[in-house]
Design a protein around this motif. Structure first.
Motif, short mmCIF file in Angstrom:
data_model
loop_
_atom_site.label_atom_id
_atom_site.label_comp_id
_atom_site.label_asym_id
_atom_site.label_seq_id
_atom_site.Cartn_x
_atom_site.Cartn_y
_atom_site.Cartn_z
N SER A 66 9.42 -31.27 15.12
CA SER A 66 8.86 -32.58 15.37
C SER A 66 9.69 -33.63 16.14
O SER A 66 9.45 -33.92 17.13
N MET A 67 11.08 -33.54 15.67
CA MET A 67 12.16 -34.46 16.54
C MET A 67 12.61 -33.67 17.61
O MET A 67 12.82 -34.14 18.74
N GLY A 68 12.87 -32.34 17.65
CA GLY A 68 13.54 -31.83 18.69
C GLY A 68 12.59 -31.69 19.67
O GLY A 68 12.88 -31.94 21.08
N SER A 127 16.96 -23.34 21.76
CA SER A 127 16.55 -22.33 20.88
C SER A 127 15.81 -22.57 19.54
O SER A 127 16.10 -23.86 19.11
N ASN A 128 14.94 -21.80 19.14
CA ASN A 128 14.22 -22.23 17.94
C ASN A 128 14.09 -20.81 17.05
O ASN A 128 14.32 -19.67 17.76
N ARG A 129 14.24 -20.85 15.73
CA ARG A 129 14.23 -19.92 14.70
C ARG A 129 12.98 -19.05 14.97
O ARG A 129 12.99 -17.78 15.36
N THR A 130 11.96 -19.73 15.43
CA THR A 130 10.52 -18.89 15.84
C THR A 130 10.08 -19.02 17.13
O THR A 130 9.98 -19.90 17.78
N MET A 131 10.16 -18.04 17.80
CA MET A 131 10.13 -17.97 19.55
C MET A 131 8.93 -18.49 20.02
O MET A 131 8.71 -19.42 20.70
N CYS A 162 18.93 -30.03 16.18
CA CYS A 162 17.72 -30.79 15.58
C CYS A 162 17.19 -29.89 14.48
O CYS A 162 15.96 -29.86 14.37
N VAL A 163 17.87 -29.29 13.77
CA VAL A 163 17.33 -28.64 12.55
C VAL A 163 17.28 -29.68 11.46
O VAL A 163 17.99 -30.62 11.37
N ARG A 164 16.74 -28.92 10.01
CA ARG A 164 16.64 -29.91 9.22
C ARG A 164 18.16 -30.16 8.47
O ARG A 164 18.87 -29.31 8.76
#
Ligand SMILES: NC(=O)c1ccc[n+]([C@@H]2O[C@H](COP(=O)([O-])OP(=O)(O)OC[C@H]3O[C@@H](n4cnc5c(N)ncnc54)[C@H](OP(=O)(O)O)[C@@H]3O)[C@@H](O)[C@H]2O)c1
Length: 276
Positions: A11-13, A34-38, A70-72
């Motif tokens: 949401s924030m990233g 980068s994000n954990r889920t592509m 920008c992760v939890r």
């Protein structure tokens, strides 16, 4: 190097990346995400052809001189440990997680660190970004970061110790304002035949007008109450009820939100202890 990186596209990233790109303050060719889920970030490539997308956090760390985490909150320290060897001494790290202290981050990366709390309202280029920096952040880096944040929000410096209450006023408040006025609308519906959509439109427009009036005319809360809740009038009756009930309600709000902050901080402290 010389790119701006983002780890985490939730949401924030997502709000920050899209806000910076759309405002033109950041070019897609200088953006690496980068994000954990592509699957969640793939659609970015359709709109921003030159953007770099990956699931490799270390690549983002290597290529960025300004890096937004920008992760939890509970994922911040694990991510920092993962990328630690890929950060340069000159990297400017920005964490947007409220409960992670600058000290927590410095325990892993002792370089330039800023803490920023954005608000969902920046999606429409309104609202506040709360900011504080550690002593190592140079004047140039502060100005560079604030150019980004200033493109989508108003930047307000806050002491780190005041972040939690300030964040209730800025980043939590949109959710709380929605909850308050949802109750107001629902109560109105119990006492009328107004349609729910109509009631919501009436309130939202009035909220917008109230914020505009107070901002443009420099009116404070007491003055506004005095101008609307005239002696012996209808509004005064409603304001009296609110003044009876709301102070204790908001004390409880702060009690709960601040103790939740403490709980998450404690969990992060335990993450530090478990590793050291
Ligand atoms: N929401 C707000 O209004 C708000 C306001 C101010 C500050 N914040 C702060 O902003 C931060 C993010 O919140 P959010 O609401 O955006 O959370 P969110 O929607 O859950 O997004 C978190 C993102 O991080 C990704 N992620 C998790 N672990 C990762 C890893 N190891 N490597 C790469 N990506 C990873 C997740 O990927 P997946 O796609 O795999 O799930 C997800 O896309 C939090 O620290 C929060 O405290 C939030």
């Amino acid at each position: 190097m010389n790119k701006t990186g983002f780890i985490g596209y939730g949401s924030m990233g997502g709000m920050l990346i899209n806000g910076f790109l759309m405002s033109g303050v950041l070019g897609s060719e200088e953006t690496v995400v980068s994000n954990r889920t592509m699957a969640k970030i793939e659609n970015l490539a359709q709109e921003w052809k030159e953007i770099t997308l990956t699931t490799d956090n270390r690549k983002v760390a290597r290529e960025s001189d300004l890096l937004f985490i920008c992760v939890r909150p509970l994922d911040v320290l694990p991510v920092l440990r993962e990328i630690k060897g890929d950060l340069a001494n000159s990297t400017h790290l920005v964490s947007i997680a409220g409960c992670v202290t600058i000290n927590d981050i410095e325990s892993i990366f002792p370089g330039q660190v800023s803490k920023v709390i954005p608000s969902i309202t920046s999606e429409v280029r309104e609202g506040i970004a709360l900011v504080c920096h550690n002593r190592k952040v140079t004047r140039d880096r502060i100005e560079y970061l604030e150019k980004f944040l200033g493109a989508i929000s108003r930047v307000v410096h806050v002491k780190e110790n005041d972040f939690e209450v300030a964040a209730d006023f800025t980043s939590c408040a949109p959710g709380m304002i929605a909850a308050i006025f949802d109750c107001f609308v629902k109560a109105g519906l119990r006492h009328s035949e107004i349609e729910s959509d109509t009631a919501q439109r009436l309130i939202v427009s009035t909220l917008f007008g109230t914020a505009k009036l107070m901002t443009e005319k420099g009116i404070g809360f007491s003055e506004l109450i005095g101008r609307v809740a005239t002696k012996g009038g209808i509004t005064e009756e409603g304001v009296k009820v609110l003044n009876n009930h709301l102070p204790s309600c908001f004390d409880e709000v702060f009690l709960k939100t601040l103790s939740k902050h403490d709980l998450v901080k404690e969990m992060i402290k335990n993450q530090r202890i478990m590793v050291s």
